[in-house]
Design a protein around this motif. Structure first.
Motif, short mmCIF file in Angstrom:
data_model
loop_
_atom_site.label_atom_id
_atom_site.label_comp_id
_atom_site.label_asym_id
_atom_site.label_seq_id
_atom_site.Cartn_x
_atom_site.Cartn_y
_atom_site.Cartn_z
N GLU A 1 72.25 51.37 79.11
CA GLU A 1 73.13 52.31 78.80
C GLU A 1 74.63 51.99 79.30
OE1 GLU A 1 71.73 55.54 81.40
OE2 GLU A 1 72.75 54.47 83.24
N HIS B 1 68.22 56.89 84.73
CA HIS B 1 69.25 56.17 83.83
C HIS B 1 68.30 55.33 82.86
CE1 HIS B 1 72.88 56.88 86.29
NE2 HIS B 1 72.06 56.95 86.88
N ASN C 1 77.22 58.02 84.12
CA ASN C 1 77.34 56.68 83.98
C ASN C 1 78.56 56.20 84.56
OD1 ASN C 1 79.04 57.77 82.16
ND2 ASN C 1 78.57 56.74 80.42
N GLY D 1 76.98 49.48 87.81
CA GLY D 1 75.80 50.48 87.29
C GLY D 1 74.49 49.74 87.29
N PHE E 1 67.32 55.12 89.46
CA PHE E 1 67.58 54.67 88.05
C PHE E 1 66.49 55.12 87.16
CE2 PHE E 1 70.71 52.22 89.97
CZ PHE E 1 71.51 51.71 89.03
#
Ligand code: HEC
Length: 195
Positions: A177, A173, A126, A132, A170
């Motif tokens: 988050e 992910h 992360n 991000g 992604f």
């Protein structure tokens, strides 16, 4: 009632008589004839202009053109690349498979096949240098960070492949988050070994 003073000499009485009613043989007024012949001329010009030779755009054709334009705009909008569309793409197995192919062909040398980073940063933790959000990565992939050794892929991959490869990243992910912004990536190889 007919005013005898108004009666023209050519206003002859027509020979027939219906229930005792008779008509004069009156000429149609000039203005009325003008509208009639005018309408005929207009019709011929209209027909030629719009139908026979197709110079003019008929309302139906104008509507169709407008609808086509709107459909193209809608398609363009649907194909717009943004965080939402990339998150959505990241859950699409077909896009991910395509993204994986691109990643393995162009990115693994620096980011490792498991995306945990080598010369380039880890893409599955992360921690991010450039943000991000999918669009942050899209921008980095598109423009590169030339001073830091990340090539610009925009011209080589094009939007579709870049979208797929970012979606693939992604897919590791989750939307929402925690994102930690770090200034630099320290490749594992140069992390000082424990004393
Ligand atoms: C030649 C090595 C190299 C290749 C090949 C490479 N990268 Fe990178 N990449 C880097 C480096 C180095 C950075 C770190 C840039 C910085 O420090 O600002 C980076 C950064 C990134 C970032 C930003 C990460 C962050 O933390 O913000 C993304 C996303 C990324 N790369 C994706 C890709 C993708 C996708 C490909 C393949 C199309 C690719 N990279 C190919 C070296 C590479």
């Amino acid at each position: 009632m007919i005013d005898p003073a108004n009666q023209q000499p050519d206003d002859a009485l027509r020979p027939h008589s219906y229930d005792g009613i008779q008509e004069y043989d009156k000429r149609l007024p000039r203005w009325w004839l003008l509208t009639l012949y005018g309408a005929m001329v207009f019709a011929v010009i209209y027909w030629g202009y719009f139908h026979a030779y197709g110079f003019g755009v008929l309302p139906v054709q104008a509507l169709e053109a407008e609808m086509a334009k709107n459909a193209a705009l809608a398609a363009q909008k649907a194909g717009e690349i943004n965080d939402e569309s990339l998150w959505k793409m990241s859950t699409d197995p077909v896009a991910n498979a395509a993204g994986k192919v691109t990643f393995e062909a162009t990115c693994v040398a620096c980011h490792k096949p498991d995306l945990t980073g080598l010369i380039g940063p880890n893409l599955v933790d992360n921690q991010w240098i450039h943000g991000g959000k999918p669009m942050d990565s899209f921008k980095t992939v598109n423009e590169g960070v030339l001073a830091k050794g990340m090539p610009a892929w925009g011209a080589m991959l094009g939007k579709q492949k870049m979208s797929e490869v970012v979606a693939y990243i992604f897919s590791f992910h989750k939307q929402g988050e925690e994102v930690v912004i770090v200034p630099v990536w320290t490749p594992p190889a140069i992390v000082a070994p424990p004393q």
